[in-house]
Design a protein around this motif. Structure first.
Motif, PDB file in Angstrom:
ATOM      1  N   ARG A   1     -57.275 -32.503  61.109  1.00 24.46           N
ATOM      2  CA  ARG A   1     -58.702 -32.758  61.352  1.00 24.46           C
ATOM      3  C   ARG A   1     -59.163 -33.898  60.441  1.00 24.46           C
ATOM      4  O   ARG A   1     -60.178 -33.800  59.736  1.00 24.46           O
ATOM      5  N   ASP A   2     -58.405 -34.986  60.459  1.00 24.10           N
ATOM      6  CA  ASP A   2     -58.658 -36.149  59.605  1.00 24.10           C
ATOM      7  C   ASP A   2     -58.197 -37.401  60.349  1.00 24.10           C
ATOM      8  O   ASP A   2     -57.419 -38.186  59.836  1.00 24.10           O
ATOM      9  N   LEU A   3     -58.716 -37.563  61.556  1.00 26.66           N
ATOM     10  CA  LEU A   3     -58.163 -38.553  62.488  1.00 26.66           C
ATOM     11  C   LEU A   3     -58.765 -39.935  62.242  1.00 26.66           C
ATOM     12  O   LEU A   3     -59.549 -40.464  63.032  1.00 26.66           O
TER      13      LEU A   3
ATOM     14  N   ILE B   1     -57.531 -38.476  68.956  1.00 24.76           N
ATOM     15  CA  ILE B   1     -56.111 -38.776  68.749  1.00 24.76           C
ATOM     16  C   ILE B   1     -55.759 -40.114  69.388  1.00 24.76           C
ATOM     17  O   ILE B   1     -55.043 -40.941  68.804  1.00 24.76           O
ATOM     18  N   THR B   2     -56.239 -40.336  70.599  1.00 23.05           N
ATOM     19  CA  THR B   2     -55.994 -41.618  71.272  1.00 23.05           C
ATOM     20  C   THR B   2     -56.533 -42.773  70.448  1.00 23.05           C
ATOM     21  O   THR B   2     -55.871 -43.813  70.280  1.00 23.05           O
ATOM     22  N   ASP B   3     -57.735 -42.598  69.909  1.00 23.99           N
ATOM     23  CA  ASP B   3     -58.345 -43.637  69.080  1.00 23.99           C
ATOM     24  C   ASP B   3     -57.513 -43.883  67.820  1.00 23.99           C
ATOM     25  O   ASP B   3     -57.303 -45.031  67.420  1.00 23.99           O
ATOM     26  N   LEU B   4     -57.031 -42.812  67.194  1.00 21.52           N
ATOM     27  CA  LEU B   4     -56.172 -42.962  66.015  1.00 21.52           C
ATOM     28  C   LEU B   4     -54.907 -43.732  66.369  1.00 21.52           C
ATOM     29  O   LEU B   4     -54.468 -44.620  65.616  1.00 21.52           O
ATOM     30  N   GLY B   5     -54.301 -43.402  67.517  1.00 17.74           N
ATOM     31  CA  GLY B   5     -53.101 -44.111  67.942  1.00 17.74           C
ATOM     32  C   GLY B   5     -53.345 -45.598  68.107  1.00 17.74           C
ATOM     33  O   GLY B   5     -52.496 -46.428  67.743  1.00 17.74           O
ATOM     34  N   GLU B   6     -54.509 -45.957  68.637  1.00 22.70           N
ATOM     35  CA  GLU B   6     -54.843 -47.370  68.818  1.00 22.70           C
ATOM     36  C   GLU B   6     -55.036 -48.053  67.471  1.00 22.70           C
ATOM     37  O   GLU B   6     -54.630 -49.224  67.287  1.00 22.70           O
ATOM     38  N   ALA B   7     -55.626 -47.340  66.504  1.00 16.89           N
ATOM     39  CA  ALA B   7     -55.815 -47.915  65.174  1.00 16.89           C
ATOM     40  C   ALA B   7     -54.474 -48.157  64.484  1.00 16.89           C
ATOM     41  O   ALA B   7     -54.273 -49.189  63.817  1.00 16.89           O
ATOM     42  N   ILE B   8     -53.549 -47.220  64.646  1.00 20.25           N
ATOM     43  CA  ILE B   8     -52.214 -47.386  64.055  1.00 20.25           C
ATOM     44  C   ILE B   8     -51.469 -48.521  64.743  1.00 20.25           C
ATOM     45  O   ILE B   8     -50.792 -49.332  64.092  1.00 20.25           O
ATOM     46  N   ALA B   9     -51.596 -48.612  66.070  1.00 19.46           N
ATOM     47  CA  ALA B   9     -50.935 -49.703  66.798  1.00 19.46           C
ATOM     48  C   ALA B   9     -51.462 -51.059  66.340  1.00 19.46           C
ATOM     49  O   ALA B   9     -50.698 -52.037  66.235  1.00 19.46           O
ATOM     50  N   ALA B  10     -52.759 -51.130  66.041  1.00 18.13           N
ATOM     51  CA  ALA B  10     -53.342 -52.384  65.577  1.00 18.13           C
ATOM     52  C   ALA B  10     -52.791 -52.787  64.213  1.00 18.13           C
ATOM     53  O   ALA B  10     -52.834 -53.976  63.842  1.00 18.13           O
ATOM     54  N   LYS B  11     -52.254 -51.806  63.474  1.00 17.21           N
ATOM     55  CA  LYS B  11     -51.642 -52.076  62.171  1.00 17.21           C
ATOM     56  C   LYS B  11     -50.122 -52.219  62.271  1.00 17.21           C
ATOM     57  O   LYS B  11     -49.436 -52.282  61.249  1.00 17.21           O
ATOM     58  N   GLY B  12     -49.604 -52.245  63.496  1.00 15.53           N
ATOM     59  CA  GLY B  12     -48.180 -52.485  63.684  1.00 15.53           C
ATOM     60  C   GLY B  12     -47.319 -51.248  63.812  1.00 15.53           C
ATOM     61  O   GLY B  12     -46.087 -51.358  63.896  1.00 15.53           O
ATOM     62  N   GLY B  13     -47.914 -50.062  63.833  1.00 18.55           N
ATOM     63  CA  GLY B  13     -47.132 -48.839  63.932  1.00 18.55           C
ATOM     64  C   GLY B  13     -47.310 -48.145  65.266  1.00 18.55           C
ATOM     65  O   GLY B  13     -47.908 -48.692  66.200  1.00 18.55           O
ATOM     66  N   ARG B  14     -46.764 -46.932  65.361  1.00 20.29           N
ATOM     67  CA  ARG B  14     -46.947 -46.131  66.562  1.00 20.29           C
ATOM     68  C   ARG B  14     -47.097 -44.676  66.147  1.00 20.29           C
ATOM     69  O   ARG B  14     -46.275 -44.134  65.396  1.00 20.29           O
TER      70      ARG B  14
ATOM     71  N   VAL C   1     -39.468 -40.710  68.464  1.00 20.78           N
ATOM     72  CA  VAL C   1     -39.729 -40.251  69.832  1.00 20.78           C
ATOM     73  C   VAL C   1     -41.106 -39.593  69.869  1.00 20.78           C
ATOM     74  O   VAL C   1     -41.482 -38.846  68.968  1.00 20.78           O
ATOM     75  N   THR C   2     -41.868 -39.897  70.901  1.00 23.34           N
ATOM     76  CA  THR C   2     -43.215 -39.336  70.993  1.00 23.34           C
ATOM     77  C   THR C   2     -43.424 -38.691  72.362  1.00 23.34           C
ATOM     78  O   THR C   2     -42.868 -39.133  73.371  1.00 23.34           O
ATOM     79  N   ASP C   3     -44.210 -37.633  72.388  1.00 23.84           N
ATOM     80  CA  ASP C   3     -44.567 -36.966  73.640  1.00 23.84           C
ATOM     81  C   ASP C   3     -45.870 -37.535  74.177  1.00 23.84           C
ATOM     82  O   ASP C   3     -46.657 -38.158  73.454  1.00 23.84           O
ATOM     83  N   ASN C   4     -46.119 -37.287  75.451  1.00 25.32           N
ATOM     84  CA  ASN C   4     -47.410 -37.635  76.028  1.00 25.32           C
ATOM     85  C   ASN C   4     -48.460 -36.616  75.592  1.00 25.32           C
ATOM     86  O   ASN C   4     -48.163 -35.431  75.426  1.00 25.32           O
ATOM     87  N   LEU C   5     -49.687 -37.113  75.434  1.00 30.55           N
ATOM     88  CA  LEU C   5     -50.788 -36.195  75.126  1.00 30.55           C
ATOM     89  C   LEU C   5     -51.078 -35.350  76.365  1.00 30.55           C
ATOM     90  O   LEU C   5     -51.366 -35.907  77.434  1.00 30.55           O
ATOM     91  N   PRO C   6     -51.024 -34.034  76.262  1.00 29.37           N
ATOM     92  CA  PRO C   6     -51.334 -33.205  77.437  1.00 29.37           C
ATOM     93  C   PRO C   6     -52.823 -33.235  77.756  1.00 29.37           C
ATOM     94  O   PRO C   6     -53.651 -33.557  76.894  1.00 29.37           O
TER      95      PRO C   6
ATOM     96  N   LEU D   1     -68.891 -39.645  73.045  1.00 32.30           N
ATOM     97  CA  LEU D   1     -67.899 -40.672  72.766  1.00 32.30           C
ATOM     98  C   LEU D   1     -67.229 -40.360  71.430  1.00 32.30           C
ATOM     99  O   LEU D   1     -67.885 -40.018  70.453  1.00 32.30           O
ATOM    100  N   ALA D   2     -65.914 -40.464  71.395  1.00 35.61           N
ATOM    101  CA  ALA D   2     -65.141 -40.099  70.216  1.00 35.61           C
ATOM    102  C   ALA D   2     -64.565 -41.340  69.565  1.00 35.61           C
ATOM    103  O   ALA D   2     -64.538 -42.427  70.138  1.00 35.61           O
ATOM    104  N   GLY D   3     -64.056 -41.156  68.343  1.00 38.03           N
ATOM    105  CA  GLY D   3     -63.327 -42.214  67.673  1.00 38.03           C
ATOM    106  C   GLY D   3     -64.097 -42.866  66.543  1.00 38.03           C
ATOM    107  O   GLY D   3     -65.301 -42.668  66.352  1.00 38.03           O
TER     108      GLY D   3
END
Length: 501
Positions: free
Chosen positions: A9-11, A56-69, A166-171, A188-190
């Motif tokens: 709970r710290d996304l 979670i989707t928003d966090l993933g986008e923030a990490i991708a913007a920093k070069g990670g996944r 390896v990553t799973d899809n968000l259900p 709206l989240a994120g």
């Protein structure tokens, strides 16, 4: 050694102690675990998952913007961590401490046992002003909170070295067995939305927060609307507090309304952690009264017909029903309405606070167990120390919705009822009721009689010597030590933190 940062709970990436600790040591595997068993618990819902999923989707986008996944895994935590160890070898597990429901508490204990068995270091950081364990000294708690909140918010580390996995899809909700529950307004989240909401409150919407937060009409915009962002961690409490303090300092003395509103808001940020500390110090508060003498006060199981009527907004009390239908449609409602709904369930309907509390927990997108369960107990009068507050649904209606705008919006079956009868339609003649509102139910109970019964039952217990002894113990363990003068300046009472900011 690989650093696995477990986001719960710290996304966010900002002011994230676990991420900062990992960044200075080695490569980082950012991990979110979607736990199907958690989403089978009785206090969770599709509306919560849908908001969490968007965060979670928003966090993933923030990490991708920093070069990670972002690594997303679906399964129980121990199995997921075992699989990561098999793929990547030993690692250090890092996360923020969490004060959640009993299920997450047991989950974290299982993870600690697994880490000890596997030789994995599990390092947890404090996310906000809540201290781990049952023996927290409340005499020094407020000062410790102040010190932590005064520390600089930590920026995103400048150097982030990522590990991919390896990553799973968000259900979606259906894949987790969750049934869509009729929410009509999806917030709206994120991170960007959280920051925009904070800015609009501090600079545009919050000027009359103190005066306007009680009505569901004005509170919709005058309240901060940050509660779901704080619950899922798109913002940290410290960031929010420091932004409010900075805004307060820049205001001229002539801006009296703004200054008073920000003082009230800042006080409520303090109370946020004060209440979560209660559940941290006494996890049983999720299902047992803090003052054990109240065990068995209300019957269990609760009256199913009354519980359903209350949950669906068909009690026959227009303001109660409008508030509940608003909550059903939006996943949020302002603090006084939450207190009023819980009061009506607890006193008018004499429902057990845990059963009505579970209903509300599922409805609140911003459900925070550490605030929710102590508040449910408090509103039900079972802490042994707080003032008994029985809200009159008619008086609240006249006070907060005098012309019936809110009632008519959410109870269209009452649209034709004149103002004089709108808050008390049972006073209409039988002929007028049939003509004006034939589909609206009769009131489920008589408020005056129900309130008298509830008061008599609770005060009969409170007069007992053992109840007074228990009350002293509850104060010692959970009571605020914040000075009365400070509370008066902030415009709140010690037991009056409301369920939403």
């Amino acid at each position: 050694m690989l650093q696995v940062v477990w986001f719960k709970r710290d996304l966010r990436l900002e002011d994230h102690a676990a991420l900062c600790a990992a960044a200075i040591r080695d490569r980082i595997l950012p991990l979110v675990i979607v736990e199907p068993d958690y989403w089978r618990q009785p206090d969770v819902s599709a509306r919560q998952w849908n908001f969490w999923r968007a965060c979670i989707t928003d966090l993933g986008e923030a990490i991708a913007a920093k070069g990670g996944r972002l690594c997303i895994r679906v399964g129980d935590a121990v199995s997921v961590l075992s699989a990561i160890k098999a793929e990547h070898g030993p690692f250090v597990l890092r996360a923020h401490e969490e004060t959640g429901n009993e299920w997450t508490f047991d989950r974290d204990k299982a993870v600690r046992r697994w880490c000890k068995t596997e030789g994995i270091a599990f390092e947890e950081n404090r996310q906000f002003g809540v201290w781990r364990g049952r023996k927290v000294n409340r005499d020094r708690w407020a000062q410790a909170w102040d010190r932590m909140m005064a520390m600089p918010a930590q920026p995103v580390p400048p150097l982030l070295m990522w590990e991919r996995s390896v990553t799973d899809n968000l259900p979606d909700a259906a894949e987790l067995g969750l049934t869509e529950d009729g929410v009509q307004v999806v917030p709206l989240a994120g991170r960007a939305q959280a920051l925009a909401t904070l800015h609009s409150f501090l600079h545009e919407r919050g000027e009359h927060y103190t005066r306007e937060m009680s009505s569901p009409l004005s509170g919709e915009t005058a309240c901060s609307r940050l509660s779901w962002h704080l619950a899922y961690g798109s913002l940290s409490i410290r960031e929010t507090l420091q932004a409010a303090q900075a805004r307060y300092r820049e205001l001229p003395l002539s801006e009296k309304a703004w200054r008073q509103s920000l003082r009230s808001f800042i006080a409520r940020l303090h109370w946020h952690c004060h209440f979560i500390q209660k559940l941290e110090s006494e996890p049983e508060a999720e299902y047992r009264p803090m003052a054990r003498i109240y065990d068995g006060l209300r019957p269990r199981p609760a009256d199913a017909a009354k519980l359903a009527a209350w949950s669906e907004g068909r009690t026959g009390y227009p303001f109660i029903d409008a508030a509940m239908r608003y909550l059903n449609a939006t996943g949020w409602i302002n603090f006084r309405m939450r207190a009023m709904l819980m009061s009506f369930a607890s006193y008018d309907l004499w429902l057990h606070w845990q059963e009505s509390g579970l209903v509300l927990a599922r409805k609140f997108i911003d459900y925070e167990p550490g605030i929710h369960w102590p508040q449910c107990q408090m509103q039900a009068g079972e802490t042994g120390i707080n003032t008994i507050r029985i809200y009159s649904p008619v008086k609240q209606g006249y006070d907060q919705d005098p012309t019936g705008v809110f009632i008519r919006r959410w109870l269209p079956e009452l649209a034709d009822v004149p103002d004089a009868w709108l808050h008390e339609p049972w006073k209409l003649t039988e002929e007028d009721r049939e003509r004006l509102c034939p589909d609206y139910p009769d009131r489920i109970v008589d408020h005056a009689a129900a309130a008298k019964f509830a008061k008599d039952a609770i005060y009969a217990l409170r007069r007992k010597p053992e109840a007074r002894a228990e009350a002293k113990a509850v104060v010692q363990k959970h009571g605020s030590r914040k000075r009365t003068a400070d509370r008066k300046r902030a415009g709140v009472k010690a037991d009056q933190l409301k369920l939403a900011l």
